[in-house]
Design an enzyme around this catalytic site. Structure first.
Site, short mmCIF file in Angstrom:
data_model
loop_
_atom_site.label_atom_id
_atom_site.label_comp_id
_atom_site.label_asym_id
_atom_site.label_seq_id
_atom_site.Cartn_x
_atom_site.Cartn_y
_atom_site.Cartn_z
N ASP A 51 -1.86 39.65 21.60
CA ASP A 51 -2.81 39.87 20.24
C ASP A 51 -1.91 41.19 19.73
O ASP A 51 -1.13 42.00 20.52
CB ASP A 51 -4.12 40.12 20.59
C1 BGC Z 1 -6.45 39.77 15.76
C2 BGC Z 1 -5.86 38.21 16.07
C3 BGC Z 1 -5.15 37.91 14.97
C4 BGC Z 1 -4.01 38.78 15.01
C5 BGC Z 1 -2.71 38.38 14.15
C6 BGC Z 1 -5.53 40.63 15.36
O1 BGC Z 1 -5.76 41.73 15.07
O2 BGC Z 1 -7.27 40.08 17.01
O3 BGC Z 1 -7.15 37.53 16.22
O4 BGC Z 1 -4.89 36.67 15.23
O5 BGC Z 1 -4.55 40.10 14.43
O6 BGC Z 1 -3.04 38.67 12.56
#
Ligand code: BGC
Length: 743
Positions: free
Chosen positions: A268
């Site tokens: 993530d």
């Molecule tokens: C979130 C994810 C997301 C990623 C990309 C993160 O802050 O937890 O769910 O896919 O950002 O945007």
């Protein structure tokens, strides 16, 4: 999918490619980021961005939304970089792309896997027509804590239903053939246990037993892997003391060795770097830890890019570990067909004809209507009648921005249909429609500022003026439709709440309107289970519409006026008070369960002094404009042996005046186990449609597969004994039979 011979072809292609790559180029493939500087539409590409791509420092691009920019970026990668390796373009396509479907929590309340799959197919086809080939979805984190804002993004509290949804979503995005131009790579997230942070505070510590992980929280991730998901995203939280991105047991032992996952793992957002704050070392140490754990791609943090070569030189990671990660990423690019045609998702014609089409919007409207949960309907006040004056009131009655719900990154809010617009669109009912805003979503300016991705606008009129205006409007009406609840971004990422009520200023509006003694139909917008104890007695009807997406207003109108009979059922328990949280239907019995169901306090039993144990609305609950009667259960046998199949049938009759759909739910209780077992667990469901007066007999074939669980040695098996078979309309309203089943 991929046959043996095409697999061999892929492996030799990638082996050949990798034999020509430098270590730096391999490490570049492990980097998911946005190129530095700008890649604008038109001709401009900043020198920094171009150099970064030409130098092979990028394997995949995050959150780029413009076909023109994507095309330009891909062109640099395949024309100007030494290895000419195409890029992945990843985006959070969570519940639709331009055509927005209900938030995932709403979608799950349809209990309709075909519709859920269809929503993912449309999301894949629209986003791929705009250059995207990878989505960071499905999010399948089980959660039982509505304080946590991200409950909105998942399928609720149940592992069985969550697993079915995971499968439907993966199949919807990826289809049977990943290399088609209208299918995209899915990414199941957030592996693992992200939905169980202490105190419901986002990114907080998670700590749970392995038994609970395997039986209750892992199943949806595993189901996604079994459905062939091509990528997995790590979660921010720790699992057993080690953050997921650096957790070898999680990423290699469970995911790959036990479940057979063979795609790639991406972190993530900056999750590798965050291991520094978790207290596991400096950039170089945490990056090495992640690589060794089996994490292949670094999202945004660039710690792989900046430290892995050094770690290799110092023998802190091996070339074999770098190769493994690089190979997994290249394989996925190959499966997407990017080596054949890097521009296969860049198609101006598709962009013009396949996005936000009438057909897609019609599907979104149908799905939205099926996601709404009718929670109360006293004296059949709904559906609304013709020839009336209707006062449409509330901060969410005419707010386009707040219709689509969290994580709708590509939405154009001007396309969202509000409730007021939806009702005005309705022809032939001869109603007079009045409108007043009545209240802000929240009055507190600091809170409004904190909720910042989708605006919560505060009126220049005072709260008192707003209410007075609403009262004057409502006075002229026969019935009030009151649209209240949360703003879109009161749930979602980093949107935890310590109170889960409707904002007090909106409750004040409801109370003021109540003094008029008119019927009130409350339309509730929310991204989580709310505590509705203080409001539930006030309106005659309550329709929970979650955040329903592009067609919200039309879909709500369909249901309010009876063109669609509501059939959604809750996938998350609505508590009576926050103090009950976490509250969920598939809990254990304890050694001191209470013995009454009337909510009477029992000293030295497991209950509260000041609140009863049961929720306000149980898992699986949802009303209809019609009524469904259930017969007793009939079984083919009450004593089974080995792998025999238990056939359970039940007849459901639509005993009311409307045609309608009903989700029939099957639960099983394992009465005696080698470890304690839940009081009941969902093990099947069927959504059926019955005309008024019609009956249908449905069958659940129960195999021993449905009796299995992970025991204290984490062995997945079933145990001989008695089993209660329960079928009914929600987790708290079930017919029951008991069988004996011996190995
Ligand atoms: C979130 C994810 C997301 C990623 C990309 C993160 O802050 O937890 O769910 O896919 O950002 O945007």
């Amino acid at each position: 999918m991929h046959s043996q011979s095409s697999n061999n072809k892929m492996h030799s292609f990638i082996a050949d490619l990798m034999s020509k790559m430098t270590v730096e180029e391999k490490i570049g493939q492990l980097n998911l980021s946005s190129p530095p500087g700008d890649i604008k539409t038109g001709e401009a590409v900043s020198a920094d961005a171009e150099k970064y791509i030409v130098d092979g420092k990028l394997g995949a691009v995050l959150n780029m939304t413009s076909l023109d920019r994507i095309k330009k970026t891909q062109r640099i990668a395949v024309n100007k970089s030494r290895m000419k390796i195409p890029l992945l373009f990843g985006l959070d396509v969570i519940h639709g792309y331009k055509t927005i479907f209900p938030i995932p929590l709403g979608l799950s309340c349809t209990w309709d896997m075909n519709l859920i799959k269809k929503s993912a197919q449309i999301a894949a086809s629209e986003s791929s027509a705009d250059g995207i080939n990878w989505t960071f979805s499905p999010m399948v984190d089980i959660s039982r804590d509505p304080r946590w804002g991200r409950v909105a993004e998942g399928g609720g509290e149940d592992p069985f239903l969550g697993s079915e949804i995971a499968k439907a979503m993966v199949e919807g995005y990826q289809g049977d053939d990943l290399s088609l131009p209208n299918t995209i790579l899915a990414c199941v997230k957030h592996y693992a246990l992200y939905g169980a942070p202490d105190a419901g505070r986002d990114y907080n510590t998670v700590d749970m037993s392995r038994g609970r992980m395997y039986n209750e929280y892992f199943p949806p991730y595993k189901a996604a892997v079994e459905a062939g998901v091509g990528s997995v995203m790590t979660s921010f939280n720790e699992v057993d003391g080690i953050p997921a991105s650096g957790n070898k047991w999680l990423m290699t032992e469970v995911l790959r060795n036990q479940w057979g996952f063979n795609g790639f793992v991406v972190t993530d957002f900056t999750a590798i770097k965050e291991m520094i704050d978790h207290g596991l070392g400096n950039n170089q140490q945490v990056a090495a830890l992640a690589l060794k754990a089996g994490t292949d791609m670094d999202m945004v943090g660039e710690d792989y890019l900046k430290t892995l070569k050094k770690s290799l030189d110092e023998s802190k990671v091996s070339i074999g570990e770098i190769d493994k990660a690089c190979k997994r990423i290249l394989e996925m690019k190959y499966k997407l067909g990017l080596f054949d045609n890097p521009f296969k998702y860049v198609n101006e014609k598709r962009q013009k004809t396949e996005i936000f089409t009438k057909e897609n919007r019609n599907t979104a409207r149908k799905i939205a209507g099926d996601s709404f949960v009718l929670m109360k309907n006293e004296n059949n006040v709904l559906p609304l009648k013709s020839n009336k004056t209707i006062a449409v009131i509330g901060p969410l009655a005419d707010d386009q921005e707040n219709m689509s719900g969290t994580w709708s990154v590509a939405v154009e809010p001007k396309n969202n249909v509000t409730l007021l617009q939806g009702i005005k669109n309705l022809k032939g009912k001869n109603n007079t429609i009045l409108y007043a805003k009545g209240a802000n979503i929240v009055d507190d300016k600091i809170l409004a500022e904190n909720i910042y991705l989708t605006q919560v606008s505060i009126s220049i009129k005072s709260p008192k003026e707003l209410i007075e205006e609403a009262i004057e409007t409502a006075k002229k009406s026969d019935i009030i439709v009151l649209a209240i609840g949360e703003g879109s971004e009161m749930t979602g990422e980093c949107a935890s709440r310590t109170e889960i009520t409707i904002p007090q200023n909106q409750i004040a509006l409801l109370e003021a309107l109540k003094t008029l003694n008119k019927q009130i139909v409350m339309v509730l917008f929310t991204g989580r289970a709310l505590d509705l104890t203080d409001v539930i007695e006030k309106p005659e009807a309550l329709l929970n519409v979650w955040f329903a997406g592009s067609e919200a207003g039309n879909a709500i109108t369909d249901v309010l006026f009876g063109d669609v009979n509501p059939s959604g059922k809750l996938t998350t328990t609505f508590p009576r008070s926050l103090g009950q949280v976490p509250i969920f239907y598939n809990h254990k019995n304890t050694g001191r369960p209470i013995s009454n169901t009337e909510g009477k306090f029992e000293k030295y039993r497991s209950n509260y002094l000041d609140q009863r144990n049961e929720p306000l609305f149980p898992f699986g609950f949802g009303l209809s404009y019609t009524t469904f009667d259930y017969s007793e259960i009939s079984l083919n046998s009450k004593a089974l042996k080995g792998n025999e199949i238990l056939t359970s049938t039940i007849t459901i009759t639509n005993s009311g005046k409307f045609d309608g759909a009903e989700t029939v739910q099957l639960y099983i209780k394992d009465v005696v186990g080698s470890v304690t077992r839940p009081v009941k667990e969902l093990k099947g469901f069927q959504k059926i449609f019955l005309k008024a007066g019609e009956s249908k007999t449905i069958t659940f074939d129960i195999t021993t597969e449905l009796l299995k669980f992970y025991n204290s040695d984490l062995v997945y098996d079933w145990e001989s004994g008695d089993f209660e078979i329960m079928i009914g309309k929600n987790s708290n309203n079930l017919k029951k039979e008991t069988v004996k089943w011996i190995k």
